[in-house]
Design a protein around this motif. Structure first.
Motif, short mmCIF file in Angstrom:
data_model
loop_
_atom_site.label_atom_id
_atom_site.label_comp_id
_atom_site.label_asym_id
_atom_site.label_seq_id
_atom_site.Cartn_x
_atom_site.Cartn_y
_atom_site.Cartn_z
N VAL A 145 45.11 30.35 38.95
CA VAL A 145 45.16 31.30 37.83
C VAL A 145 44.65 32.66 38.28
O VAL A 145 44.85 33.68 37.60
CB VAL A 145 44.34 30.80 36.63
N CYS A 146 43.98 32.71 39.44
CA CYS A 146 43.44 33.96 39.98
C CYS A 146 44.52 34.88 40.53
O CYS A 146 44.23 36.04 40.86
CB CYS A 146 42.45 33.66 41.10
N ILE A 147 45.77 34.41 40.67
CA ILE A 147 46.77 35.11 41.44
C ILE A 147 47.04 36.53 40.94
O ILE A 147 47.25 37.46 41.73
CB ILE A 147 48.09 34.29 41.50
N HIS A 148 47.01 36.73 39.64
CA HIS A 148 47.23 38.07 39.09
C HIS A 148 46.11 39.02 39.53
O HIS A 148 46.36 40.15 39.98
CB HIS A 148 47.30 37.99 37.56
N GLN A 149 44.87 38.55 39.40
CA GLN A 149 43.73 39.38 39.82
C GLN A 149 43.78 39.65 41.32
O GLN A 149 43.43 40.75 41.76
CB GLN A 149 42.42 38.68 39.45
N GLY A 175 39.40 43.47 29.09
CA GLY A 175 39.81 42.20 29.67
C GLY A 175 39.87 41.10 28.62
O GLY A 175 40.93 40.55 28.34
N HIS A 176 38.75 40.79 28.04
CA HIS A 176 38.68 39.82 26.97
C HIS A 176 39.37 40.33 25.71
O HIS A 176 39.49 41.53 25.48
CB HIS A 176 37.22 39.51 26.60
N THR A 177 39.77 39.39 24.88
CA THR A 177 40.22 39.69 23.53
C THR A 177 39.01 39.65 22.60
O THR A 177 38.18 38.75 22.67
CB THR A 177 41.25 38.65 23.07
N TYR A 178 38.91 40.67 21.75
CA TYR A 178 37.86 40.72 20.73
C TYR A 178 38.49 40.66 19.34
O TYR A 178 39.71 40.75 19.20
CB TYR A 178 37.03 42.00 20.88
N LYS A 179 37.67 40.53 18.32
CA LYS A 179 38.14 40.55 16.93
C LYS A 179 37.46 41.71 16.22
O LYS A 179 36.24 41.77 16.15
CB LYS A 179 37.80 39.24 16.21
N ILE A 214 42.26 42.05 33.92
CA ILE A 214 42.20 40.59 33.91
C ILE A 214 41.12 40.15 34.89
O ILE A 214 40.43 40.97 35.51
CB ILE A 214 43.56 39.94 34.25
N PHE A 215 40.93 38.82 35.05
CA PHE A 215 39.87 38.32 35.93
C PHE A 215 40.39 37.11 36.70
O PHE A 215 41.53 36.68 36.55
CB PHE A 215 38.63 37.97 35.09
N PHE A 216 39.53 36.55 37.56
CA PHE A 216 39.91 35.46 38.46
C PHE A 216 39.99 34.10 37.77
O PHE A 216 40.71 33.23 38.23
CB PHE A 216 38.88 35.33 39.60
N ILE A 217 39.21 33.89 36.73
CA ILE A 217 39.07 32.56 36.14
C ILE A 217 39.25 32.63 34.63
O ILE A 217 39.17 33.70 34.03
CB ILE A 217 37.68 31.95 36.46
N ARG A 218 39.48 31.46 34.02
CA ARG A 218 39.47 31.35 32.56
C ARG A 218 38.65 30.15 32.11
O ARG A 218 38.57 29.87 30.92
CB ARG A 218 40.90 31.30 32.02
N ASP A 219 38.06 29.43 33.07
CA ASP A 219 37.11 28.35 32.79
C ASP A 219 35.71 28.85 33.11
O ASP A 219 35.40 29.08 34.29
CB ASP A 219 37.40 27.12 33.66
N PRO A 220 34.84 29.05 32.14
CA PRO A 220 33.52 29.61 32.43
C PRO A 220 32.67 28.74 33.35
O PRO A 220 31.80 29.25 34.07
CB PRO A 220 32.88 29.75 31.04
N THR A 240 43.21 35.79 32.21
CA THR A 240 44.05 36.10 33.36
C THR A 240 45.37 36.76 32.95
O THR A 240 46.23 36.96 33.80
CB THR A 240 44.35 34.84 34.19
N LYS A 241 45.53 37.09 31.68
CA LYS A 241 46.79 37.67 31.19
C LYS A 241 46.57 39.03 30.54
O LYS A 241 45.52 39.28 29.91
CB LYS A 241 47.45 36.74 30.17
N VAL A 242 47.56 39.92 30.69
CA VAL A 242 47.54 41.20 29.99
C VAL A 242 48.49 41.14 28.81
O VAL A 242 49.39 40.31 28.75
CB VAL A 242 47.96 42.36 30.93
#
Length: 508
Positions: free
Chosen positions: A184-188, A210-214, A143-149, A293-295
């Motif tokens: 939202v960074c708390i998990h990372q 980390g990211h979801t792909y298709k 996961i990562f620290f942010i979800r807003d680019p 930020t989620k697994v």
């Protein structure tokens, strides 16, 4: 292709006669043209001028971030059939091998920083496939620290240096991360400040998309996918004190470890797995599938083995083959696509654009970045600085009606029947969610995962405490409050560690 091919693709003189860059032989390398024995230099000394002028230009801008890193060549081998999930040619048959380059890196430090810094590690792999170059630009954390680019430049600035003092600043570091909307960074943070934040070597850490792909199969059936690259050497981490000690004694320890093990024939390997999720399953999750930020819980979405990554070949020249390597998630191949993850979407632009700045518009012509297994043909993309591949000769510089062109992608039904989006264009700030949603997974990490690993709950509190001890009292309180939402005991232990780390300073 070998790394030797990558290095020696230019017309390097074989007889080792030393010349100017234009090929004229040099008679005496250290003599300079002067008036008399000790008089002033002459501007006509082209050898000296050429040497000094090139020296002034031999550095290229370092990456921002991921400036400090190491790399090696190798291959990916398919061990399991996943053609029902992905139609990419690299997965077409068991036993198929695809040449690749992997670069490991730290995120926040400069090019000369220590390998053992507490920092996520980049885990980027370039696959030279017959359908084009594919880049998996991953990290060693899932996961990562942010979800807003839009927050990414701000976040990276806080991890670097104070603009006044030019020093790393714990107030900057924690101020951004403890702001309520950014928690939202708390998990990372729970991963980063465990001993997982200081891997003992690149060989002993995992990589995650980390990211979801298709991904789609050749029938057009598609899944959301996440990739896990698990080390076969076993996970090994450093304590905070071990990492600090190594930073002083051998700051290039991970570079040394990787290079020397490959040189000795001890090639590191990783097993590659995927998790898959249908669109229907995604709609039923308590989190967004596009939330970085989620697994994905492995009990529900089990790991499926794909193949083996082997790194068995050191670069012959670090600058040519690692420093100039250009990785970008926009470098993809048929049947592997980006999802609507907003951070991933922003990276599709930002990474390739960073390389145009660092290396020039024709960075894809540098041998290490060249799609040699598929070749490149697009006559509208030409000219620009350092164009060295013939520039398509007499081909028209547009798609001309008088010429024949072949298009393959139109036969692959990828996007048309997948997600359908509706709604107005709106500004959306994906801040910390109300309630407990963003604290649930880090709580599981602390209470269920780290609890099973002796000393890791204690080390998490210790590592946070010694880091934040240098921050102001207000920031320290915000850190304790933030981690109290994960676990009250964790917060209490962090407070004790801050007090213990602050005591020696108080005596001074």
């Amino acid at each position: 292709m070998t790394s030797k091919d990558n290095t020696n693709s230019s017309d390097v003189r074989g007889d080792r006669v030393v010349t100017t860059v234009e090929g004229a032989p040099i008679n005496e390398p250290f003599a300079t043209q002067r008036i008399g024995n000790h008089g002033p230099l002459l501007l006509q000394d082209i050898g000296l001028i050429e040497s000094l002028a090139h020296f002034n230009r031999e550095r290229i801008p370092e990456r921002n971030p991921h400036a400090h890193g190491s790399g090696a060549f190798g291959y990916f081998e398919v061990t399991d059939d996943i053609t029902d999930v992905c139609g990419s040619s690299m997965f077409s048959e068991i036993g198929k091998k695809t040449r690749c380059l992997t670069r490991f890196s730290t995120v926040g430090g400069e090019k000369g920083s220590a390998d053992t810094a507490r920092d996520p590690r980049g885990f980027a792999t370039k696959f030279y496939t017959e359908e084009g170059n594919l880049d998996w630009v991953y990290n060693n954390t899932p996961i990562f620290f942010i979800r807003d680019p839009s927050k990414f430049p701000h976040f990276i600035h806080t991890q670097k240096r104070n603009p006044q003092t030019n020093m790393k600043d714990p107030d900057m570091f924690w101020d951004f991360l403890t702001t309520p909307e950014n928690q939202v960074c708390i998990h990372q943070m729970c991963i980063l400040f465990s001993d997982r934040g200081t891997p003992a070597s690149y060989r002993h850490m995992n990589g995650y998309s980390g990211h979801t792909y298709k991904w789609s199969n050749k029938k057009g059936d598609w899944h959301y996918v996440q990739v896990h690259i698990k080390t076969d050497q076993g996970i090994k981490n450093l304590t905070n004190e071990e990492a600090v000690q190594l930073a002083g004694e051998n700051p290039d320890c991970c570079q040394q470890d990787l290079f020397e093990n490959i040189q000795k024939g001890n090639a590191p390997t990783w097993t590659v797995y995927i998790q898959t999720m249908t669109e229907e399953q995604a709609s039923k999750q308590p989190f967004s599938v596009f939330d970085l930020t989620k697994v994905w819980p492995q009990k529900e979405f089990s790991l499926r083995r794909v193949g083996k990554l082997v790194l068995n070949e050191n670069p012959l020249n670090f600058f040519a083959q690692v420093e100039q390597a250009a990785f970008a998630p926009s470098n993809t191949v048929p049947y592997q696509e980006a999802s609507a993850d907003p951070v991933l979407q922003s990276r599709l632009f930002a990474y390739a654009d960073a390389h145009r700045y660092r290396l020039g518009a024709n960075f894809n012509q540098i041998p290490v970045n060249c799609p040699y297994a598929s070749r490149f043909f697009n006559p509208a993309i030409r000219d620009g600085p350092m164009n060295v591949n013939g520039n398509f000769g007499s081909e028209p510089n547009y798609l001309a009606q008088s010429k024949k062109y072949t298009y393959l992608q139109q036969d692959k039904p990828i996007q048309q029947h997948q997600e359908v989006w509706h709604g107005p264009a709106i500004p959306y700030h994906w801040a910390t969610s109300p309630g407990d949603t963003d604290y649930y997974q880090p709580r599981i990490l602390y209470q269920k995962v780290l609890a099973k690993q002796p000393g890791q709950q204690r080390n998490l509190a210790h590592n946070i405490g010694v880091h934040v001890a240098g921050a102001c009292l207000e920031i320290q309180k915000r850190v304790i409050d933030m981690f109290s939402r994960v676990d009250k005991r964790l917060a209490a232990d962090i407070k004790k560690e801050i007090q213990r780390a602050s005591a020696p300073r108080a005596k001074l």
